[in-house]
Write a protein that holds these residues in place. Sequence first.
Motif, PDB file in Angstrom:
ATOM      1  N   TRP A 143       0.859  -1.189   0.000  1.00  0.00           N
ATOM      2  CA  TRP A 143       0.000   0.000   0.000  1.00  0.00           C
ATOM      3  C   TRP A 143       0.895   1.238   0.000  1.00  0.00           C
ATOM      4  N   TYR A 144       1.111   1.799  -1.153  1.00  0.00           N
ATOM      5  CA  TYR A 144       1.966   2.980  -1.309  1.00  0.00           C
ATOM      6  C   TYR A 144       3.338   2.775  -0.649  1.00  0.00           C
ATOM      7  N   GLY A 145       3.876   1.563  -0.784  1.00  0.00           N
ATOM      8  CA  GLY A 145       5.213   1.291  -0.245  1.00  0.00           C
ATOM      9  C   GLY A 145       5.204   0.804   1.191  1.00  0.00           C
ATOM     10  N   LEU A 146       4.022   0.708   1.795  1.00  0.00           N
ATOM     11  CA  LEU A 146       3.922   0.092   3.135  1.00  0.00           C
ATOM     12  C   LEU A 146       3.450  -1.350   2.912  1.00  0.00           C
ATOM     13  N   PHE A 147       4.138  -2.301   3.535  1.00  0.00           N
ATOM     14  CA  PHE A 147       3.806  -3.705   3.300  1.00  0.00           C
ATOM     15  C   PHE A 147       3.083  -4.317   4.495  1.00  0.00           C
ATOM     16  N   VAL A 149       1.383  -8.057   5.774  1.00  0.00           N
ATOM     17  CA  VAL A 149       1.307  -9.477   5.477  1.00  0.00           C
ATOM     18  C   VAL A 149       0.263 -10.132   6.384  1.00  0.00           C
ATOM     19  N   GLY A 150      -0.485 -11.062   5.797  1.00  0.00           N
ATOM     20  CA  GLY A 150      -1.497 -11.779   6.569  1.00  0.00           C
ATOM     21  C   GLY A 150      -0.930 -13.123   6.980  1.00  0.00           C
ATOM     22  N   ILE A 151      -0.954 -13.422   8.244  1.00  0.00           N
ATOM     23  CA  ILE A 151      -0.378 -14.690   8.680  1.00  0.00           C
ATOM     24  C   ILE A 151      -1.424 -15.777   8.463  1.00  0.00           C
ATOM     25  N   ASN A 152      -2.530 -15.656   9.174  1.00  0.00           N
ATOM     26  CA  ASN A 152      -3.660 -16.545   8.910  1.00  0.00           C
ATOM     27  C   ASN A 152      -4.895 -15.681   9.120  1.00  0.00           C
ATOM     28  N   PRO A 153      -5.061 -14.644   8.274  1.00  0.00           N
ATOM     29  CA  PRO A 153      -5.983 -13.559   8.621  1.00  0.00           C
ATOM     30  C   PRO A 153      -7.448 -13.988   8.660  1.00  0.00           C
ATOM     31  N   HIS A 154      -8.124 -13.456   9.645  1.00  0.00           N
ATOM     32  CA  HIS A 154      -9.535 -13.752   9.860  1.00  0.00           C
ATOM     33  C   HIS A 154     -10.423 -12.715   9.160  1.00  0.00           C
ATOM     34  N   PHE A 155      -9.794 -11.687   8.610  1.00  0.00           N
ATOM     35  CA  PHE A 155     -10.551 -10.671   7.869  1.00  0.00           C
ATOM     36  C   PHE A 155      -9.683 -10.124   6.743  1.00  0.00           C
ATOM     37  N   GLU A 156     -10.335  -9.451   5.790  1.00  0.00           N
ATOM     38  CA  GLU A 156      -9.626  -8.894   4.645  1.00  0.00           C
ATOM     39  C   GLU A 156      -9.086  -7.506   4.986  1.00  0.00           C
ATOM     40  N   LEU A 157      -7.869  -7.233   4.550  1.00  0.00           N
ATOM     41  CA  LEU A 157      -7.315  -5.901   4.781  1.00  0.00           C
ATOM     42  C   LEU A 157      -7.578  -4.961   3.597  1.00  0.00           C
ATOM     43  N   SER A 158      -7.627  -5.515   2.390  1.00  0.00           N
ATOM     44  CA  SER A 158      -7.779  -4.655   1.194  1.00  0.00           C
ATOM     45  C   SER A 158      -8.972  -3.711   1.273  1.00  0.00           C
ATOM     46  N   PRO A 159     -10.174  -4.195   1.648  1.00  0.00           N
ATOM     47  CA  PRO A 159     -11.301  -3.261   1.696  1.00  0.00           C
ATOM     48  C   PRO A 159     -11.094  -2.138   2.717  1.00  0.00           C
ATOM     49  N   ILE A 160     -10.368  -2.437   3.799  1.00  0.00           N
ATOM     50  CA  ILE A 160     -10.093  -1.409   4.809  1.00  0.00           C
ATOM     51  C   ILE A 160      -9.183  -0.334   4.205  1.00  0.00           C
ATOM     52  N   LEU A 161      -8.111  -0.787   3.568  1.00  0.00           N
ATOM     53  CA  LEU A 161      -7.172   0.180   2.981  1.00  0.00           C
ATOM     54  C   LEU A 161      -7.844   0.982   1.863  1.00  0.00           C
ATOM     55  N   LYS A 162      -8.741   0.326   1.129  1.00  0.00           N
ATOM     56  CA  LYS A 162      -9.462   1.047   0.050  1.00  0.00           C
ATOM     57  C   LYS A 162     -10.327   2.154   0.639  1.00  0.00           C
ATOM     58  N   GLN A 163     -10.980   1.846   1.757  1.00  0.00           N
ATOM     59  CA  GLN A 163     -11.846   2.858   2.374  1.00  0.00           C
ATOM     60  C   GLN A 163     -11.030   4.038   2.899  1.00  0.00           C
ATOM     61  N   ILE A 164      -9.873   3.722   3.492  1.00  0.00           N
ATOM     62  CA  ILE A 164      -8.993   4.782   3.988  1.00  0.00           C
ATOM     63  C   ILE A 164      -8.524   5.634   2.812  1.00  0.00           C
ATOM     64  N   GLU A 165      -8.117   4.932   1.761  1.00  0.00           N
ATOM     65  CA  GLU A 165      -7.606   5.601   0.567  1.00  0.00           C
ATOM     66  C   GLU A 165      -8.650   6.559  -0.023  1.00  0.00           C
ATOM     67  N   GLU A 175       3.637   9.867  -3.563  1.00  0.00           N
ATOM     68  CA  GLU A 175       4.917  10.521  -3.250  1.00  0.00           C
ATOM     69  C   GLU A 175       5.390  10.247  -1.825  1.00  0.00           C
ATOM     70  N   LEU A 176       4.671   9.420  -1.081  1.00  0.00           N
ATOM     71  CA  LEU A 176       5.078   9.123   0.299  1.00  0.00           C
ATOM     72  C   LEU A 176       6.486   8.543   0.342  1.00  0.00           C
ATOM     73  N   LYS A 177       7.324   9.126   1.192  1.00  0.00           N
ATOM     74  CA  LYS A 177       8.698   8.610   1.342  1.00  0.00           C
ATOM     75  C   LYS A 177       9.030   8.486   2.816  1.00  0.00           C
ATOM     76  N   ILE A 178       9.621   7.374   3.182  1.00  0.00           N
ATOM     77  CA  ILE A 178      10.013   7.185   4.575  1.00  0.00           C
ATOM     78  C   ILE A 178      11.049   8.247   4.958  1.00  0.00           C
ATOM     79  N   ASN A 179      10.897   8.817   6.143  1.00  0.00           N
ATOM     80  CA  ASN A 179      11.907   9.734   6.676  1.00  0.00           C
ATOM     81  C   ASN A 179      12.482   9.082   7.929  1.00  0.00           C
ATOM     82  N   ASN A 180      13.698   8.559   7.799  1.00  0.00           N
ATOM     83  CA  ASN A 180      14.285   7.796   8.906  1.00  0.00           C
ATOM     84  C   ASN A 180      14.618   8.679  10.109  1.00  0.00           C
ATOM     85  N   ASP A 181      14.922   9.948   9.850  1.00  0.00           N
ATOM     86  CA  ASP A 181      15.254  10.846  10.968  1.00  0.00           C
ATOM     87  C   ASP A 181      14.033  11.077  11.864  1.00  0.00           C
TER      88      ASP A 181
END
Length: 361
Positions: A143-147, A149-165, A175-181
């Motif tokens: 999701w825009y460079g954020l990863f 992973v579902g281990i044995n997921p009991h629900f879907e994450l995609s619809p959640i991220l779509k709603q947030i998006e 254009e999101l870029k990690i800023n380590n500082d």
Amino acid sequence: MQKIFVNKKIELANTLPSEFYTYEKFYNLSKEKIFLKSWQWIDSNEINNKNKIIIPINILEDLINEPVILLKDNNNIKCYSNVCTHRGNILVEKECKLKKIVCNYHGRRFNLNGEFEFMPEFESVKNFPSSNDNLKNLPLINWYGLFFVGINPHFELSPILKQIEKRISFLALNELKINNDLSRDYFVNSHWAIYCDNFLEGFHVPYVHKGLNEVLDYNNYKTEIYKNFNLQIGFSKNKDQCFQFPKNHRDYGKKIAAFYYWIFPNIMLNIYPWGISLNVVCPINKSKTKVLFRSYVLDNSKLNNGASEDLNEVELEDENIVENVQKGINSSFYNSGRFSVEREKGVHHFHCLISQFINLK
Ligand code: FES
Ligand SMILES: [Fe+2]
């Protein structure tokens, strides 16, 4: 031992019983019933800049410690178990260039799709190989460079991220870029769920965060509940520190300084005009927690302003109160409390989800 039950009607409900936070048994059950059945963010920022590599990662290393590999071939990124299907050796110990995956114990070989390819001295073995000899493929969301992973997921994450998006797509998310500082890890002496409880309400802002309270319009603070996630909206007193919504946006005309998203059980996506502050709550033991803060910036000019002016100071104020609750919750006089219907909808939502997941068969 008490069973975990939370009334779905907030006006009737009690908060989680203190045993949930204090008994080892519930801590272990949370691992099995909550964390193993959810989605986890994985720290893999370096993969965005590299190609044809394999990176070993341990998911939630202090709790689940599930060894996986991220495998990137051109723009295709996949996640597989990092455990050899022969006798359980760890396959990849450090980041390496993409080639075949060969176990260094007895030479079992897998292709880059995680499929069993070759094993020496196995000619006489019957019914071999089977699909059990392939590496388990885990669902992975980029999701825009954020990863995640579902281990044995009991629900879907995609619809959640779509709603947030949908709510925040007016920002230049590509254009999101990690800023380590601006990224760091915090260690908190509390149960992971006490940390989440505190995040899930703005009720404490006037008491605990005097500085933030100057910026936020407490009376307009709002919580919206969705399936397996929720959103708190921080309205601002000052127009300068707000999102600039386009005309067709549902929040157009509102003075909003921050969207605080929470995804069950331990992921927080705090959206500010400058970008996203991701917080991941990682249990270490039942009274110690690591919280990862990662800043993904899309507009440097808006940093250090408004509701995110001093995230570190706000975090230390939160830690202080959360660590006090950790002490109080162990008292023999405390068992559970009640919810403010006006101000604690998010905490109630979390407690309902905990009771739902912990009772899963
Ligand atoms: S454990 Fe991998 S080949 Fe034996
Ligand atoms: Fe707080």
